[in-house]
Design a protein around this motif. Structure first.
Motif, PDB file in Angstrom:
ATOM      1  N   TYR A   1     -17.455  -1.992   0.241  1.00 30.96           N
ATOM      2  CA  TYR A   1     -16.365  -1.678  -0.691  1.00 30.96           C
ATOM      3  C   TYR A   1     -15.031  -2.203  -0.163  1.00 30.96           C
ATOM      4  O   TYR A   1     -14.276  -2.851  -0.891  1.00 30.96           O
ATOM      5  CB  TYR A   1     -16.295  -0.169  -0.903  1.00 30.96           C
ATOM      6  CG  TYR A   1     -15.050   0.327  -1.580  1.00 30.96           C
ATOM      7  CD1 TYR A   1     -14.880   0.195  -2.966  1.00 30.96           C
ATOM      8  CD2 TYR A   1     -14.024   0.933  -0.851  1.00 30.96           C
ATOM      9  CE1 TYR A   1     -13.725   0.657  -3.604  1.00 30.96           C
ATOM     10  CE2 TYR A   1     -12.882   1.402  -1.472  1.00 30.96           C
ATOM     11  CZ  TYR A   1     -12.732   1.252  -2.845  1.00 30.96           C
ATOM     12  OH  TYR A   1     -11.580   1.711  -3.459  1.00 30.96           O
TER      13      TYR A   1
ATOM     14  N   GLN B   1     -14.787  -5.957  -0.389  1.00 32.83           N
ATOM     15  CA  GLN B   1     -14.512  -6.420  -1.747  1.00 32.83           C
ATOM     16  C   GLN B   1     -13.036  -6.267  -2.110  1.00 32.83           C
ATOM     17  O   GLN B   1     -12.495  -7.073  -2.871  1.00 32.83           O
ATOM     18  CB  GLN B   1     -15.383  -5.655  -2.745  1.00 32.83           C
ATOM     19  CG  GLN B   1     -16.846  -5.974  -2.665  1.00 32.83           C
ATOM     20  CD  GLN B   1     -17.645  -5.248  -3.743  1.00 32.83           C
ATOM     21  OE1 GLN B   1     -17.592  -5.595  -4.919  1.00 32.83           O
ATOM     22  NE2 GLN B   1     -18.377  -4.217  -3.341  1.00 32.83           N
ATOM     23  N   ILE B   2     -12.381  -5.239  -1.554  1.00 31.28           N
ATOM     24  CA  ILE B   2     -10.955  -5.059  -1.791  1.00 31.28           C
ATOM     25  C   ILE B   2     -10.137  -6.120  -1.066  1.00 31.28           C
ATOM     26  O   ILE B   2      -9.229  -6.738  -1.638  1.00 31.28           O
ATOM     27  CB  ILE B   2     -10.501  -3.655  -1.320  1.00 31.28           C
ATOM     28  CG1 ILE B   2     -11.133  -2.551  -2.173  1.00 31.28           C
ATOM     29  CG2 ILE B   2      -8.970  -3.543  -1.344  1.00 31.28           C
ATOM     30  CD1 ILE B   2     -10.538  -2.370  -3.540  1.00 31.28           C
TER      31      ILE B   2
ATOM     32  N   HIS C   1       0.862  -1.178   0.000  1.00 29.77           N
ATOM     33  CA  HIS C   1       0.000   0.000   0.000  1.00 29.77           C
ATOM     34  C   HIS C   1       0.901   1.232   0.000  1.00 29.77           C
ATOM     35  O   HIS C   1       0.923   2.015   0.937  1.00 29.77           O
ATOM     36  CB  HIS C   1      -0.837  -0.074   1.280  1.00 29.77           C
ATOM     37  CG  HIS C   1      -2.057   0.793   1.297  1.00 29.77           C
ATOM     38  ND1 HIS C   1      -2.463   1.583   0.247  1.00 29.77           N
ATOM     39  CD2 HIS C   1      -2.981   0.982   2.264  1.00 29.77           C
ATOM     40  CE1 HIS C   1      -3.569   2.208   0.574  1.00 29.77           C
ATOM     41  NE2 HIS C   1      -3.907   1.875   1.799  1.00 29.77           N
TER      42      HIS C   1
ATOM     43  N   TYR D   1      -2.298  -2.714  -3.605  1.00 29.06           N
ATOM     44  CA  TYR D   1      -3.657  -2.246  -3.318  1.00 29.06           C
ATOM     45  C   TYR D   1      -4.313  -1.644  -4.567  1.00 29.06           C
ATOM     46  O   TYR D   1      -5.510  -1.828  -4.805  1.00 29.06           O
ATOM     47  CB  TYR D   1      -3.606  -1.215  -2.197  1.00 29.06           C
ATOM     48  CG  TYR D   1      -4.943  -0.762  -1.671  1.00 29.06           C
ATOM     49  CD1 TYR D   1      -5.573  -1.442  -0.633  1.00 29.06           C
ATOM     50  CD2 TYR D   1      -5.575   0.365  -2.202  1.00 29.06           C
ATOM     51  CE1 TYR D   1      -6.798  -1.024  -0.143  1.00 29.06           C
ATOM     52  CE2 TYR D   1      -6.795   0.796  -1.717  1.00 29.06           C
ATOM     53  CZ  TYR D   1      -7.404   0.100  -0.688  1.00 29.06           C
ATOM     54  OH  TYR D   1      -8.626   0.523  -0.207  1.00 29.06           O
ATOM     55  N   SER D   2      -3.539  -0.936  -5.370  1.00 30.48           N
ATOM     56  CA  SER D   2      -4.087  -0.309  -6.571  1.00 30.48           C
ATOM     57  C   SER D   2      -4.632  -1.339  -7.557  1.00 30.48           C
ATOM     58  O   SER D   2      -5.594  -1.063  -8.284  1.00 30.48           O
ATOM     59  CB  SER D   2      -3.022   0.549  -7.262  1.00 30.48           C
ATOM     60  OG  SER D   2      -1.962  -0.249  -7.745  1.00 30.48           O
TER      61      SER D   2
ATOM     62  N   CYS E   1     -14.376   7.446  -2.023  1.00 24.74           N
ATOM     63  CA  CYS E   1     -14.369   6.197  -1.258  1.00 24.74           C
ATOM     64  C   CYS E   1     -13.564   6.427   0.014  1.00 24.74           C
ATOM     65  O   CYS E   1     -12.326   6.455  -0.025  1.00 24.74           O
ATOM     66  CB  CYS E   1     -13.750   5.065  -2.077  1.00 24.74           C
ATOM     67  SG  CYS E   1     -14.484   4.840  -3.704  1.00 24.74           S
TER      68      CYS E   1
ATOM     69  N   LEU F   1     -11.794  -4.345  -9.000  1.00 28.20           N
ATOM     70  CA  LEU F   1     -13.149  -4.062  -8.545  1.00 28.20           C
ATOM     71  C   LEU F   1     -13.883  -3.167  -9.535  1.00 28.20           C
ATOM     72  O   LEU F   1     -15.041  -3.435  -9.887  1.00 28.20           O
ATOM     73  CB  LEU F   1     -13.092  -3.387  -7.173  1.00 28.20           C
ATOM     74  CG  LEU F   1     -14.425  -2.981  -6.545  1.00 28.20           C
ATOM     75  CD1 LEU F   1     -15.322  -4.196  -6.364  1.00 28.20           C
ATOM     76  CD2 LEU F   1     -14.193  -2.287  -5.209  1.00 28.20           C
TER      77      LEU F   1
ATOM     78  N   ASP G   1      -9.960   7.106  -3.664  1.00 30.40           N
ATOM     79  CA  ASP G   1      -9.890   6.206  -2.509  1.00 30.40           C
ATOM     80  C   ASP G   1      -9.008   6.903  -1.479  1.00 30.40           C
ATOM     81  O   ASP G   1      -7.783   6.904  -1.591  1.00 30.40           O
ATOM     82  CB  ASP G   1      -9.307   4.856  -2.927  1.00 30.40           C
ATOM     83  CG  ASP G   1      -9.375   3.819  -1.816  1.00 30.40           C
ATOM     84  OD1 ASP G   1      -9.000   4.161  -0.682  1.00 30.40           O
ATOM     85  OD2 ASP G   1      -9.771   2.668  -2.075  1.00 30.40           O
TER      86      ASP G   1
ATOM     87  N   ARG H   1      -6.161  -4.111  -6.781  1.00 27.65           N
ATOM     88  CA  ARG H   1      -7.481  -4.511  -6.302  1.00 27.65           C
ATOM     89  C   ARG H   1      -8.525  -3.445  -6.645  1.00 27.65           C
ATOM     90  O   ARG H   1      -9.674  -3.767  -6.948  1.00 27.65           O
ATOM     91  CB  ARG H   1      -7.435  -4.752  -4.792  1.00 27.65           C
ATOM     92  CG  ARG H   1      -6.561  -5.919  -4.382  1.00 27.65           C
ATOM     93  CD  ARG H   1      -7.127  -7.247  -4.877  1.00 27.65           C
ATOM     94  NE  ARG H   1      -8.445  -7.474  -4.312  1.00 27.65           N
ATOM     95  CZ  ARG H   1      -9.445  -8.067  -4.956  1.00 27.65           C
ATOM     96  NH1 ARG H   1      -9.287  -8.489  -6.201  1.00 27.65           N
ATOM     97  NH2 ARG H   1     -10.613  -8.245  -4.356  1.00 27.65           N
ATOM     98  N   ILE H   2      -8.139  -2.182  -6.607  1.00 26.23           N
ATOM     99  CA  ILE H   2      -9.058  -1.121  -7.022  1.00 26.23           C
ATOM    100  C   ILE H   2      -9.474  -1.330  -8.477  1.00 26.23           C
ATOM    101  O   ILE H   2     -10.655  -1.260  -8.826  1.00 26.23           O
ATOM    102  CB  ILE H   2      -8.418   0.265  -6.841  1.00 26.23           C
ATOM    103  CG1 ILE H   2      -8.213   0.587  -5.361  1.00 26.23           C
ATOM    104  CG2 ILE H   2      -9.274   1.349  -7.509  1.00 26.23           C
ATOM    105  CD1 ILE H   2      -7.487   1.895  -5.117  1.00 26.23           C
TER     106      ILE H   2
END
Length: 257
Positions: free
Chosen positions: A250, A253-254, A77, A147-148, A222, A154, A169, A150-151
């Motif tokens: 949200y 889901q990530i 992250h 992390y990006s 978000c 989604l 986000d 997963r964005i």
């Protein structure tokens, strides 16, 4: 391998860990959603050695983390990443995508998240070797992502919209800015912020340079805490601004992969 406690729910409980330079977040979850969470903040921007020490301390101090989880997943992250169109990506030159905007050390592990839905995008980023080794020693088998990525996975599941979509986000000290135009990804980056004016500046600068019209683009925020001052500031310049309707869902889901 580290010893862990057994639990009747071990077969279904899973663990996700967010690793960033200003703190750590641990989440345990099952099919119903997130069960427990733990957050640790750093007093300063931590290096990989300090981050690992904090991870080890959390496992020693928190009983709910010491189970043989069915699955463990790490999420890096940080801002040492870039999104590369699949057609342009060359494995032999992977380091070239990062070397001009980040210092690459010999001990850094260059990683790539591929197959991000139908976006034809690869995320190239740095994973910390010492942390990867620690989780391999502890669990044997685990997964890790940026992390990006997963964005993007989604957002790829959503029906493409005709009007440009701008997603923010927002975290405590930084935010991810993701832009879709005509159903395609045109920009994604991470920016720091100390004040809401920083969020406005980076957002308007990026959308302007991607030829988005503030009168027609749709902006979705978000964030765990809805802040009226931030909303009002953005709404001064952008016609369509809204908060995501269900942030807990949200986040699940990530993280719940």
């Amino acid at each position: 391998m580290h010893s862990t406690k057994n639990s009747p729910d071990d077969s279904i409980k899973k663990l996700s860990v967010l690793i960033h330079q200003d703190g750590l977040s641990f989440y345990t979850y099952d099919a119903t959603g997130i069960l427990n969470s733990l957050h640790r903040e750093f007093k300063h921007r931590a290096n990989p050695i300090e981050i690992l020490q904090s991870i080890e301390d959390c496992f020693k101090e928190e009983d709910f983390l010491n189970y043989a989880f069915a699955k463990a997943t790490l999420f890096y992250h940080h801002n040492i990443f870039t999104s590369v169109p699949a057609l342009l990506y060359k494995q032999d030159h992977a380091v070239d995508y990062l070397k001009y905007n980040a210092r690459i050390l010999e001990t850094d592990v260059l990683s790539v998240d591929k197959d991000l839905g139908d976006l034809d995008i690869h995320t190239v980023y740095i994973a910390y070797a010492n942390i990867n080794n620690y989780f391999f020693d502890r669990y044997g088998s685990y997964e890790y992502f940026h992390y990006s990525s997963r964005i993007l996975e989604l957002r790829n599941k959503e029906v493409p919209a005709l009007q440009p979509q701008v997603y923010l986000d927002i975290k405590k000290s930084h935010f991810y800015l993701t832009i879709f135009k005509n159903g395609k990804l045109v920009a994604q980056n991470l920016f720091p912020h100390d004040a809401i004016e920083d969020i406005l500046y980076y957002t308007m600068f990026t959308t302007h340079h991607n030829d988005l019209d503030p009168e027609t683009m749709k902006m979705i925020l978000c964030t765990e805490q809805q802040e009226e001052k931030l909303f009002d500031l953005l709404y001064t310049y952008v016609r369509y601004v809204s908060y995501i309707e269900d942030y807990p869902n949200y986040l699940e889901q990530i993280l719940c992969v």
